[in-house]
Design a protein around this motif. Structure first.
Motif, PDB file in Angstrom:
ATOM      1  N   ARG A 151      -7.926   8.285  -2.565  1.00 47.14           N
ATOM      2  CA  ARG A 151      -6.735   8.868  -1.950  1.00 47.14           C
ATOM      3  C   ARG A 151      -5.915   9.609  -3.002  1.00 47.14           C
ATOM      4  NH1 ARG A 151      -5.729   7.143   3.197  1.00 47.14           N
ATOM      5  NH2 ARG A 151      -3.701   8.182   3.060  1.00 47.14           N
ATOM      6  N   ARG A 170      -1.732   1.773  -5.011  1.00 49.07           N
ATOM      7  CA  ARG A 170      -2.350   3.079  -4.819  1.00 49.07           C
ATOM      8  C   ARG A 170      -3.841   2.931  -4.529  1.00 49.07           C
ATOM      9  NH1 ARG A 170       0.590   5.173 -10.211  1.00 49.07           N
ATOM     10  NH2 ARG A 170       0.333   2.928 -10.563  1.00 49.07           N
ATOM     11  N   GLY A 171      -4.371   3.910  -3.808  1.00 54.48           N
ATOM     12  CA  GLY A 171      -5.742   3.829  -3.316  1.00 54.48           C
ATOM     13  C   GLY A 171      -5.807   3.417  -1.862  1.00 54.48           C
ATOM     14  N   TYR A 172      -4.636   3.093  -1.272  1.00 54.77           N
ATOM     15  CA  TYR A 172      -4.547   2.667   0.127  1.00 54.77           C
ATOM     16  C   TYR A 172      -3.463   3.492   0.812  1.00 54.77           C
ATOM     17  CZ  TYR A 172      -7.168  -1.288  -1.669  1.00 54.77           C
ATOM     18  OH  TYR A 172      -8.118  -2.061  -2.272  1.00 54.77           O
ATOM     19  N   GLY A 205       0.820  -1.208   0.000  1.00 56.67           N
ATOM     20  CA  GLY A 205       0.000   0.000   0.000  1.00 56.67           C
ATOM     21  C   GLY A 205       0.850   1.253   0.000  1.00 56.67           C
ATOM     22  N   LYS A 219      -5.647  -7.031  -3.035  1.00 59.78           N
ATOM     23  CA  LYS A 219      -6.568  -5.904  -2.955  1.00 59.78           C
ATOM     24  C   LYS A 219      -6.213  -4.947  -4.098  1.00 59.78           C
ATOM     25  CE  LYS A 219      -8.021  -7.540   1.014  1.00 59.78           C
ATOM     26  NZ  LYS A 219      -9.324  -8.222   1.130  1.00 59.78           N
ATOM     27  N   SER A 220      -7.232  -4.403  -4.744  1.00 56.77           N
ATOM     28  CA  SER A 220      -6.993  -3.623  -5.953  1.00 56.77           C
ATOM     29  C   SER A 220      -7.230  -2.136  -5.723  1.00 56.77           C
ATOM     30  CB  SER A 220      -7.883  -4.111  -7.096  1.00 56.77           C
ATOM     31  OG  SER A 220      -9.250  -3.929  -6.780  1.00 56.77           O
ATOM     32  N   GLY A 221      -6.568  -1.339  -6.541  1.00 55.16           N
ATOM     33  CA  GLY A 221      -6.754   0.103  -6.573  1.00 55.16           C
ATOM     34  C   GLY A 221      -6.549   0.594  -7.988  1.00 55.16           C
ATOM     35  N   TYR A 257      -8.636   5.057  -6.318  1.00 54.98           N
ATOM     36  CA  TYR A 257      -9.754   4.506  -5.545  1.00 54.98           C
ATOM     37  C   TYR A 257      -9.362   3.127  -5.038  1.00 54.98           C
ATOM     38  CZ  TYR A 257     -14.386   2.611  -4.445  1.00 54.98           C
ATOM     39  OH  TYR A 257     -15.454   2.041  -3.809  1.00 54.98           O
ATOM     40  N   GLY A 258      -9.353   2.960  -3.704  1.00 59.91           N
ATOM     41  CA  GLY A 258      -9.068   1.665  -3.100  1.00 59.91           C
ATOM     42  C   GLY A 258     -10.339   0.833  -3.016  1.00 59.91           C
ATOM     43  N   HIS A 259     -10.422  -0.200  -3.827  1.00 55.02           N
ATOM     44  CA  HIS A 259     -11.668  -0.975  -3.945  1.00 55.02           C
ATOM     45  C   HIS A 259     -12.053  -1.635  -2.626  1.00 55.02           C
ATOM     46  CE1 HIS A 259     -14.239  -4.396  -5.231  1.00 55.02           C
ATOM     47  NE2 HIS A 259     -14.693  -3.492  -6.103  1.00 55.02           N
TER      48      HIS A 259
END
Length: 630
Positions: free
Chosen positions: A621, A534-536, A528, A591-593, A613-615
């Protein structure tokens, strides 16, 4: 311009004829001399004669005439009257023929006139350049270039001819002709023959046949070998800083690339604010002067001096340096979307017991550190050794660690292929929300390899970079839990269309040990953040332990990004990241972003601003990063 048909010998500025070396070394004039009306200077006019100029000619002739015609440049001059304008128009066809000849058109059809009807007068110039003159034949004469002995390497004249930049069939342009000669001389001077000269160059143009015959005579001069090292400007620091990095052995053939590589190594040491490495050609001049003096002083019956065998000249390698200040203090402020606000203080001393000392204090919202290292001068074998100690405290996702280290490191290689081995003693205090504080100590040995094959190390667009680490603490000495650790990371850059770049990245890591407890947290994995998923938040992906996120034994992450450069150096990026960390491969659920970002290839490296966008957390973020770090 007058032609002698059926063949002419064009003058410099048109097609270039026989030239001495001194002329060849200079840039050609960019424009044709201005035609000044005879009485323009003495005319006293209160207002400028207003007129427009229309040029009907194909590109690039149109641009050439717009930039250089006197008819255009005198427009708006208050000293110009109608009679002088008529003289300019009358002189325009000859000036046009002179200008278009530099583009390879020797038989243009040119008309020029003035439309003085109603309204503002308009000067109109119409040009049909006709068919261009093409290069018909090239005679490249090489003088010298003989090997010094039967075992010497023969100069590859055929390869030099193959690289000639103005081939048969090409349009004969003055600028291309001059560029080709300069490039030819430059190629020869880079290796073995830095004193090469252009003795003669001719371009014989036949306008009727639309053909140009070229001739270039190139003399190699003496073959130059490099000799002993001479250093100028070194006062405070030991000479071994320079001599240990010198890759040139006496007797080595002259190579500009070798001298530049040596110079780059010296610049990277940090000891010098300026470095110049060159072959000391003044030594050759001194030898010539000495030889001439000996000839003048010798008796009339003395035999003439014997020439150097094979024309060989050995010249010293001259290193001129400007030393950096011995002590330097710097401070800075910053902001990171990973670790928050940042303040930094550094202190360097280039002469502590003959070693270089570097230290830094860094205070960030989530991380604080202090470190000092001593560096030995790079050895003659290319090894760079250092020892240091440091302290780091982090507060990440409900886990707080305090790590003290003492380390010794050996590094070697080049920026394209780096190696290092590090042995350190590490003591870690660890506190997790709701858990008692624990401690662990370890003595790991780590080997690090980095391979870079990129078009630009600062802001790459093509190629790849790869990093691998293998290490661990395998002995029970000062180690609570023995372990092995391996990581790998690769980033590739591929052009996608004329304005796009595809960037693919993958990371993997694993730690093997009997149990996880006792392995320092700093050797485990989380994901992350700006350079991860990215997104986290930074290090947000890992193993949930109460209200905290703690690192795991395994890591896997990947990223795909498409960059479109709509107006270089500015671009837009679309990306998709995925990854996670876990204690087992079964639990390694990615985990995806995904999102969009702006790109700027700045002089200091790429600047990236992303909205992701953190799914898994359903949050947006902002991520900011500067430069390419690998």
């Amino acid at each position: 311009m007058a032609f002698v048909r059926p063949r002419i010998l064009a003058q410099i500025g048109l097609a270039v004829c026989t030239l001495p070396l001194a002329v060849l070394a200079q840039e050609l004039p960019a424009v044709v001399p201005t035609v000044v009306p005879d009485d323009a200077v003495n005319t006293a006019a209160t207002t400028a004669l207003t007129y427009t100029v229309r040029i009907d000619a194909p590109d690039p002739i149109d641009t050439l005439l717009q930039d250089n015609l006197d008819l255009v440049r005198w427009r708006g001059n208050p000293r110009l009257d109608r009679n002088q304008l008529q003289r300019l128009i009358k002189a325009t066809p000859d000036q046009v023929r002179t200008l278009v000849a530099t583009e390879g058109y020797y038989s243009p059809t040119v008309t020029a006139g003035l439309d003085a009807g109603a309204g503002v007068p308009q000067a109109r110039v119409t040009v049909d350049p006709g068919r261009p003159v093409l290069v018909g034949d090239i005679d490249l004469v090489l003088q010298g270039f003989e090997p010094l002995a039967d075992t010497g390497i023969k100069f590859d004249g055929d390869a030099l001819r193959a690289r000639w930049a103005l081939p048969v069939g090409a349009r004969f342009r003055t600028a291309d002709w001059e560029d080709a000669k300069r490039a030819l001389l430059r190629q020869v001077m880079q290796v073995r023959y830095p004193r090469a000269q252009l003795l003669d160059s001719q371009a014989v143009v036949d306008p009727d046949q639309l053909r140009a015959v070229l001739k270039v005579v190139l003399d190699s001069g003496p073959e130059v070998h490099l000799g002993e090292l001479r250093i100028e400007g070194l006062k405070r620091y030991p000479a071994v800083i320079i001599t240990n990095l010198n890759p040139i052995k006496p007797g080595t053939e002259y190579s500009e690339a070798t001298l530049q590589a040596f110079q780059a190594k010296l610049q990277d040491t940090g000891y010098f604010s300026g470095v110049e490495v060159s072959a000391d050609m003044s030594a050759m001049l001194d030898d010539k002067i000495e030889a001439l003096t000996d000839d003048q002083d010798a008796p009339a019956t003395a035999a003439p001096p014997r020439p150097r065998a094979g024309g060989l000249v050995t010249t010293p390698v001259l290193v001129r340096v400007t030393e950096n200040k011995q002590k330097n203090v710097s401070a800075g402020l910053g902001l990171s979307t990973n670790t928050g606000k940042r303040a930094q203080l550094t202190y360097d001393d280039l002469a502590v017991l003959g070693l270089r000392f570097k230290s830094a204090l860094i205070f960030e919202t989530l991380r604080q550190s202090a470190r000092g290292d001593l560096y030995w001068p790079t050895t003659a074998q290319g090894y760079s050794d250092s020892v240091g100690t440091g302290f780091e405290r982090t507060d990440l996702q409900g886990e707080r660690t305090s790590v003290s280290t003492v380390a010794a490191k050996r590094a070697w290689g080049t920026p394209l292929l780096e190696h290092s081995v590090t042995l350190e003693y590490l003591n870690e205090l660890r506190n997790v929300d709701g858990q008692p504080t624990s401690s662990s100590k370890s003595v790991p040995l780590t080997y690090n390899l980095t391979r870079r094959k990129l078009d630009n190390l600062l802001s790459p667009t093509v190629g790849y970079a790869f990093n691998a680490q293998l290490g661990g603490a395998v002995l029970p000495l000062l180690t609570d839990q023995r372990f092995l650790r391996a990581t790998a990371r690769i980033v590739t850059y591929r052009p996608l269309g004329s304005s796009g770049t595809l960037i693919l990245r993958a990371d993997a890591g694993a730690v093997a040990s009997r149990q996880k407890a006792g392995v320092p947290s700093t050797f485990l994995f989380r994901a992350g953040g700006d350079q991860s998923v990215r997104g986290y938040a930074y290090q947000q992906l890992g193993i949930a332990q109460g209200s905290a996120i703690v690192p795991g034994r395994y890591l896997a992450s990947a990223s795909a990004e498409y960059q479109y450069w709509f107006k270089p150096p500015y671009g837009i990026a679309f990306f998709y990241d995925a990854g996670n960390a876990a204690d087992s491969l079964r639990e390694l659920h990615p985990k995806s972003g995904y999102g969009v970002g702006g790109r700027w290839r700045s002089p200091v490296g790429p600047i990236n601003v992303d909205v992701a966008y953190g799914h898994a957390v359903k949050q947006v973020r902002l991520h900011f990063s500067l430069g390419f770090t690998f």
